[in-house]
Structures are given as C-alpha cells and as structure tokens.
Scaffold this motif. Structure first.
Motif, PDB file in Angstrom:
ATOM      1  N   VAL A 104       0.846  -1.193   0.000  1.00 33.67           N
ATOM      2  CA  VAL A 104       0.000   0.000   0.000  1.00 33.67           C
ATOM      3  C   VAL A 104       0.881   1.243   0.000  1.00 33.67           C
ATOM      4  CG1 VAL A 104      -1.950  -1.111   1.156  1.00 33.67           C
ATOM      5  CG2 VAL A 104      -0.157  -0.042   2.537  1.00 33.67           C
ATOM      6  N   LEU A 105       0.378   2.310  -0.591  1.00 37.59           N
ATOM      7  CA  LEU A 105       1.115   3.564  -0.691  1.00 37.59           C
ATOM      8  C   LEU A 105       0.545   4.591   0.277  1.00 37.59           C
ATOM      9  CD1 LEU A 105       1.431   3.864  -4.584  1.00 37.59           C
ATOM     10  CD2 LEU A 105       3.054   2.833  -2.969  1.00 37.59           C
ATOM     11  N   ARG A 106       1.388   5.464   0.739  1.00 37.88           N
ATOM     12  CA  ARG A 106       0.976   6.522   1.673  1.00 37.88           C
ATOM     13  C   ARG A 106      -0.141   7.352   1.052  1.00 37.88           C
ATOM     14  NH1 ARG A 106       2.452   9.926   6.078  1.00 37.88           N
ATOM     15  NH2 ARG A 106       2.823  12.114   5.539  1.00 37.88           N
ATOM     16  N   GLY A 107      -1.287   7.360   1.729  1.00 38.98           N
ATOM     17  CA  GLY A 107      -2.449   8.098   1.250  1.00 38.98           C
ATOM     18  C   GLY A 107      -3.486   7.246   0.553  1.00 38.98           C
ATOM     19  N   GLN A 108      -3.172   5.989   0.287  1.00 36.04           N
ATOM     20  CA  GLN A 108      -4.100   5.089  -0.409  1.00 36.04           C
ATOM     21  C   GLN A 108      -5.233   4.663   0.519  1.00 36.04           C
ATOM     22  OE1 GLN A 108      -2.107   1.647  -2.042  1.00 36.04           O
ATOM     23  NE2 GLN A 108      -3.985   0.438  -2.161  1.00 36.04           N
ATOM     24  N   ILE A 109      -6.443   4.530  -0.030  1.00 41.68           N
ATOM     25  CA  ILE A 109      -7.567   4.028   0.763  1.00 41.68           C
ATOM     26  C   ILE A 109      -7.344   2.550   1.066  1.00 41.68           C
ATOM     27  CG2 ILE A 109     -10.028   3.458   0.722  1.00 41.68           C
ATOM     28  CD1 ILE A 109     -10.563   5.980  -0.797  1.00 41.68           C
ATOM     29  N   GLY A 130      -6.344  12.112   1.863  1.00 44.02           N
ATOM     30  CA  GLY A 130      -7.000  11.568   3.038  1.00 44.02           C
ATOM     31  C   GLY A 130      -6.291  11.967   4.320  1.00 44.02           C
ATOM     32  N   LEU A 131      -7.025  11.875   5.430  1.00 43.93           N
ATOM     33  CA  LEU A 131      -6.457  12.182   6.746  1.00 43.93           C
ATOM     34  C   LEU A 131      -5.572  11.018   7.185  1.00 43.93           C
ATOM     35  CD1 LEU A 131      -6.383  13.962   9.291  1.00 43.93           C
ATOM     36  CD2 LEU A 131      -8.401  12.725  10.098  1.00 43.93           C
ATOM     37  N   ILE A 132      -4.261  11.249   7.244  1.00 41.70           N
ATOM     38  CA  ILE A 132      -3.319  10.175   7.571  1.00 41.70           C
ATOM     39  C   ILE A 132      -2.399  10.528   8.734  1.00 41.70           C
ATOM     40  CG2 ILE A 132      -3.319   9.155   5.273  1.00 41.70           C
ATOM     41  CD1 ILE A 132      -0.765  10.704   4.673  1.00 41.70           C
ATOM     42  N   GLU A 133      -2.467  11.750   9.230  1.00 37.66           N
ATOM     43  CA  GLU A 133      -1.620  12.159  10.350  1.00 37.66           C
ATOM     44  C   GLU A 133      -2.301  13.280  11.108  1.00 37.66           C
ATOM     45  OE1 GLU A 133       2.006  13.228   8.408  1.00 37.66           O
ATOM     46  OE2 GLU A 133       1.164  14.995   7.428  1.00 37.66           O
ATOM     47  N   GLN A 191       7.895  10.784   3.137  1.00 35.90           N
ATOM     48  CA  GLN A 191       6.886  11.588   3.816  1.00 35.90           C
ATOM     49  C   GLN A 191       5.868  12.140   2.819  1.00 35.90           C
ATOM     50  OE1 GLN A 191       6.661  11.911   7.022  1.00 35.90           O
ATOM     51  NE2 GLN A 191       8.654  11.509   7.910  1.00 35.90           N
ATOM     52  N   TYR A 192       6.146  12.016   1.530  1.00 33.11           N
ATOM     53  CA  TYR A 192       5.234  12.536   0.520  1.00 33.11           C
ATOM     54  C   TYR A 192       3.982  11.661   0.418  1.00 33.11           C
ATOM     55  CZ  TYR A 192       8.990  15.606  -1.067  1.00 33.11           C
ATOM     56  OH  TYR A 192       9.958  16.571  -1.123  1.00 33.11           O
ATOM     57  N   VAL A 193       2.844  12.319   0.217  1.00 30.02           N
ATOM     58  CA  VAL A 193       1.596  11.600  -0.002  1.00 30.02           C
ATOM     59  C   VAL A 193       1.562  11.169  -1.465  1.00 30.02           C
ATOM     60  CG1 VAL A 193      -0.927  11.746   0.029  1.00 30.02           C
ATOM     61  CG2 VAL A 193       0.424  12.930   1.769  1.00 30.02           C
ATOM     62  N   LEU A 194       1.355   9.885  -1.707  1.00 33.42           N
ATOM     63  CA  LEU A 194       1.449   9.333  -3.053  1.00 33.42           C
ATOM     64  C   LEU A 194       0.091   9.117  -3.708  1.00 33.42           C
ATOM     65  CD1 LEU A 194       4.312   6.768  -2.330  1.00 33.42           C
ATOM     66  CD2 LEU A 194       4.504   9.073  -3.276  1.00 33.42           C
ATOM     67  N   TYR A 195      -0.972   9.326  -2.974  1.00 31.48           N
ATOM     68  CA  TYR A 195      -2.326   9.199  -3.510  1.00 31.48           C
ATOM     69  C   TYR A 195      -3.054  10.519  -3.311  1.00 31.48           C
ATOM     70  CZ  TYR A 195      -3.374   4.384  -4.981  1.00 31.48           C
ATOM     71  OH  TYR A 195      -3.459   3.204  -5.677  1.00 31.48           O
ATOM     72  N   SER A 196      -3.604  11.076  -4.390  1.00 33.32           N
ATOM     73  CA  SER A 196      -4.377  12.313  -4.267  1.00 33.32           C
ATOM     74  C   SER A 196      -5.309  12.444  -5.462  1.00 33.32           C
ATOM     75  CB  SER A 196      -3.452  13.537  -4.186  1.00 33.32           C
ATOM     76  OG  SER A 196      -2.691  13.680  -5.382  1.00 33.32           O
ATOM     77  N   ASN A 197      -6.294  13.304  -5.328  1.00 31.41           N
ATOM     78  CA  ASN A 197      -7.274  13.559  -6.381  1.00 31.41           C
ATOM     79  C   ASN A 197      -7.690  15.020  -6.288  1.00 31.41           C
ATOM     80  OD1 ASN A 197      -9.159  13.302  -8.408  1.00 31.41           O
ATOM     81  ND2 ASN A 197     -10.670  12.223  -7.154  1.00 31.41           N
ATOM     82  N   PRO A 198      -6.791  15.931  -6.731  1.00 34.79           N
ATOM     83  CA  PRO A 198      -7.025  17.367  -6.554  1.00 34.79           C
ATOM     84  C   PRO A 198      -8.329  17.846  -7.179  1.00 34.79           C
ATOM     85  CG  PRO A 198      -4.772  16.936  -7.265  1.00 34.79           C
ATOM     86  CD  PRO A 198      -5.525  15.652  -7.414  1.00 34.79           C
ATOM     87  N   SER A 247     -20.225   6.998   7.936  1.00 33.48           N
ATOM     88  CA  SER A 247     -18.946   6.297   7.996  1.00 33.48           C
ATOM     89  C   SER A 247     -17.945   7.074   7.166  1.00 33.48           C
ATOM     90  CB  SER A 247     -19.102   4.863   7.455  1.00 33.48           C
ATOM     91  OG  SER A 247     -17.889   4.141   7.543  1.00 33.48           O
ATOM     92  N   VAL A 248     -16.660   6.858   7.407  1.00 33.63           N
ATOM     93  CA  VAL A 248     -15.617   7.509   6.610  1.00 33.63           C
ATOM     94  C   VAL A 248     -14.535   6.491   6.261  1.00 33.63           C
ATOM     95  CG1 VAL A 248     -15.991   9.808   7.580  1.00 33.63           C
ATOM     96  CG2 VAL A 248     -14.366   8.275   8.681  1.00 33.63           C
ATOM     97  N   PRO A 249     -13.828   6.702   5.149  1.00 28.53           N
ATOM     98  CA  PRO A 249     -12.766   5.774   4.774  1.00 28.53           C
ATOM     99  C   PRO A 249     -11.526   5.951   5.629  1.00 28.53           C
ATOM    100  CG  PRO A 249     -12.862   7.589   3.224  1.00 28.53           C
ATOM    101  CD  PRO A 249     -14.022   7.759   4.148  1.00 28.53           C
ATOM    102  N   VAL A 250     -10.643   4.976   5.540  1.00 26.36           N
ATOM    103  CA  VAL A 250      -9.362   5.007   6.236  1.00 26.36           C
ATOM    104  C   VAL A 250      -8.261   4.890   5.184  1.00 26.36           C
ATOM    105  CG1 VAL A 250      -7.873   3.820   7.896  1.00 26.36           C
ATOM    106  CG2 VAL A 250     -10.339   4.004   8.331  1.00 26.36           C
ATOM    107  N   HIS A 251      -7.210   5.689   5.327  1.00 26.24           N
ATOM    108  CA  HIS A 251      -6.122   5.730   4.366  1.00 26.24           C
ATOM    109  C   HIS A 251      -4.820   5.227   4.988  1.00 26.24           C
ATOM    110  CE1 HIS A 251      -9.146   8.697   3.196  1.00 26.24           C
ATOM    111  NE2 HIS A 251      -8.722   8.589   1.948  1.00 26.24           N
ATOM    112  N   ALA A 252      -3.924   4.739   4.147  1.00 27.21           N
ATOM    113  CA  ALA A 252      -2.626   4.253   4.620  1.00 27.21           C
ATOM    114  C   ALA A 252      -1.761   5.431   5.055  1.00 27.21           C
ATOM    115  CB  ALA A 252      -1.925   3.468   3.521  1.00 27.21           C
TER     116      ALA A 252
END
Length: 450
Positions: free
Chosen positions: A62-67, A289-292, A114-121, A76-81
């Motif tokens: 899994v990649l940082r920021g991935q669901i 996603g909220l990861i930290e 530390q970079y977020v690798l998943y995003s959808n601007p 309910s809300v999703p959880v990200h890596a």
C-alpha cells in the motif's frame, strides 16, 4: 479600563472549574514531525458510526495516502494508509477503550517517503453541494477534538433546518493539551480556508472563532490572516473548564442554549474544532486523506515534551521510545486528563480523535488523591461544579444501587457529557464520571435487548 470592561462583557456559563492547566511546557514549542514507526496499527473504526470496510489483503503493498478501508454507508468515513508498506495482518488489536478492534497492520518500508502518493485534486468552489459533501467524506475527516464525529455528516444540514452561524471551537480547555493552540498559531491560513469551505457547504452567513483568553496570541494570529471580506470574527472567552464543550461555548459566545436532548443545528448553529477545519482546509483541495495529526505529548518528567505531527496508527510504545520516556510510569492517558482514557496496553495506536498522550510517573496526576474511595460526605461540591446543573451526588448514590434506569428517567443522566468536573472536586475521591459511563452503557444494552 478597556481590558477590564472586556473581561466582564464576555459571555459566561455557570459552574465549571479552574484546574491547574499545565500548558507552559508545550504551548511555546513548534510542531515537530515524528519519525515513522516500523509498524502501524490502523483501526477501521476511528469515528462515530459504521466502521470502514477493509479493501486490502494481507501481503498487499500500500502507498501513503491510499484508501485501505472504504466507508460503509453515509455515517462512515474511509481510512487511508498513513505510510507506504505491506499489509502484514488484518485482525483484532488492542484499543484505548479496552476491547480489541478490527485493525489493518502495516509493516512500514524503512525508506518510506513523507510525501503523499495518492491524491485527487479538485477546485472545491467548482463543485455543487452534494459533490462537496462526498469530497469531505472521501478525506476520511472526523472531528479531531476527540468526539471523532464524521465531518461530512456534521456539515450536511438536515432537511428542514438551516444554519446561520458556524462556531469554530479553539478553546482547548483540557489541561496539558496545546496541539490546537499550535495549529492556530502555525496554520492560520489553513484554518481560515477550512472555515470558508465549511461556510460554503453549510450555507451559514458568518463564523465565530471562540478561543480561551489564555491563548490570546492565537486570536491575534488568526485575525492577522483574515481577508477584508471574510465573514469571520474571533472572540476571546473566559478560561474555564469545560469551556470547550459545545453547549458551554455557545452559552459563552452567543448567550444561547441548546435544548435538552437537542443539537446545535436545532438552533441554527454548526460547531467544528479548529484542528478539524485546518485539516479540511488543506486536504479538501488536494483530494488527500487524513493520515496524520498533531498530538501533544507531555506529563511529569517528560524531557522531550512537545507537539508532534505523527502518522495515525503509531503505537504508543514507539512514541515513548522515540522521546526517551523510559522511566517507570504509573499512568498513560490518551487524550486529556479530564476526559481521556488510561491505556490498557502500550500497543494501542494513535487515532484520528487522539489529541494528547500524557505520561505520569508520579502521583501528581491532576485531581488524583490516591486510590482510596471514601463515602460521600454530602458536601455538594459536585453539584456546584457541574456545568449542566445536574445532581452528581444523587446519581452516584443511585449508581451504587444500580438504579441506572432511574438515573436516566428522573435525573437526566444523558445530559451528562462526562467532563469530569464532579470527580475532580470530590473530596471523597468518588469516581462519579466512571459510574455515569457504566450507567449509560448498561442502559444502552438494555434498550438494545428490548
């Protein structure tokens, strides 16, 4: 004279307490980033509502920021890596509340970026209302003040109701905690952007940021970042616990009261925490996603006390090791000392609602008088302290008799929001708030069986 007038002009709520706040150790320390742990424990239930459903398998990268767990319905809300790595297990793991909870365990790559690798601007201003709500839900945002209520649910105004005011809670009245204070000082632009998004989504015409007057520098920082046309004001309120409770803050800021059993939206108000809106301000346009989150780590004899930005899922044991907290400790608390929970295990992880990690190595815990509980002496201190004007002494007596239904029907048990004022002032060291939590749990269980 003006300052004196301003002090007496401010709204107030009655009762409450003035504990020692112990904020000096960390309030002047800038937010620092904590290193990634070798293993993350990410619960799928970090919010009020239905737990998220895992969408990854053991052995999957899994990649940082991935669901890694998707929302199971609207409440309910999703959880990200929180970091890049491999899913090593999916199963029951320790939680702060005691019972084990379903969690996704990630073995973090040592070279994880530390970079977020998943995003959808996205440009939020270009989206319609329903799309915005969906986007907020996609961030996985839940209230960072501790309640962990899904943010998109709170921002969606129920049919038949309207919101005229957004109240932004920057009180942070819990002793020891200063993470919200630092966010207001260091991220005022993110906070204001989040407020603008919340105003747009809710349709509220104005926003008021309420801050306790022991954080006047935060109010100054936010005012300096305001745009001329922002319908946003910043107000100082009295430093008193539990000023940060929704009903208390609304009484202080606006002089209004939420009906018994009701919600702020019943009187046209939406309340959000400053940390929540600061995260929303940065995550929503990036489509991340909220990861930290920022967590205050402090207590007695904590040499590296401060406010740390850390991945959600970081085990408490790793945090203590990183900050050199090796001496024997008698109490470790997740959250603040008044409403937080003593940990049953150091393998419990940081979650979205975790605002503090308090470590006490001596019996200097605020309000603690030892382990011995003495009989009630009918001094009425708990009655004088209760901000909801309940009778904790009578409810405590009923709890001892296990008359839980009577506590609810005749003494408004459910109006108690477990602030802990009654336990704090009790000279007999009676754990009243713990009794009330048990009573509520039993009543819920009985209703579930009915």
């Amino acid at each position: 004279m003006l300052a004196l007038f301003e002090k007496f002009r401010k709204g107030r709520f009655s009762h409450g307490i003035h504990p020692r706040y112990h904020k000096d150790t960390t309030q002047g320390k800038a937010i620092q980033r904590l290193a990634f742990p070798p293993r993350l424990i990410v619960p799928v239930a970090q919010h009020i509502g239905a737990p998220a459903k895992p969408v990854v398998n053991v052995g999957q990268e899994v990649l940082r920021g991935q669901i890694i767990a998707e929302a199971d319905g609207f409440m309910s809300v999703p959880v990200h890596a929180p970091a890049t790595g491999v899913v090593s297990s999916i199963g029951l793991m320790p939680s702060a509340a005691g019972p084990k909870v379903l969690s996704i365990v990630i073995d973090v790559y040592k070279a994880s970026s530390q970079y977020v690798l998943y995003s959808n601007p996205v440009e939020p201003e270009m989206l319609d209302h329903d799309e915005l709500i969906q986007r907020v839900q996609a961030t996985g945002m839940a209230g960072l003040g501790g309640a962990a209520f899904p943010s998109h649910v709170k921002l969606r105004i129920p049919h038949g109701k309207t919101a005229h005011t957004l109240v932004v809670n920057g009180c942070e009245c819990e002793p020891y905690l200063t993470c919200d204070h630092r966010v207001m000082l260091e991220q005022p632009q993110d906070l204001l952007q989040g407020i603008r998004y919340a105003l747009h989504i809710t349709g509220a015409k104005r926003a008021i940021v309420g801050i306790e007057d022991n954080k006047a520098d935060a109010a100054t920082a936010i005012k300096a970042a305001l745009k001329p046309d922002d319908p946003i004001t910043v107000e100082l309120v009295e430093t008193k616990y539990p000023q940060g409770a929704e009903k208390m803050l609304l009484k202080s800021l606006l002089g209004v009261e939420v009906p018994a059993g009701g919600l702020p939206i019943d009187i046209g108000i939406v309340v959000n925490n400053v940390g929540t809106l600061a995260q929303l301000g940065t995550l929503l346009p990036k489509g991340e996603g909220l990861i930290e989150r920022v967590v205050t780590v402090t207590g007695t004899n904590v040499a590296k006390a401060g406010n740390y930005l850390m991945p959600i899922g970081t085990p408490v044991r790793f945090i203590l090791e990183q900050l050199g907290i090796t001496a024997d400790h008698e109490k470790v608390i997740l959250g603040g000392p008044m409403m937080g929970m003593s940990l049953p295990s150091l393998d419990v992880p940081i979650t979205k609602g975790t605002s503090g990690l308090l470590v006490f190595q001596e019996r200097t815990f605020i309000g603690e008088q030892g382990e011995t509980v003495f009989p009630c002496i009918k001094c009425s201190r708990c009655v004088d302290a209760c901000p909801m004007h309940l009778n904790p002494a009578q409810m405590g007596w009923l709890a001892g008799k296990r008359h839980y239904a009577e506590m609810e029907s005749d003494f408004h048990l459910n109006s108690c929001f477990e602030c802990g004022c009654c336990s704090f002032v009790c000279p007999s060291n009676i754990p009243l708030v713990q009794y009330f939590r048990i009573a509520k749990a039993v009543n819920r269980e009985q209703k579930g069986k009915a």
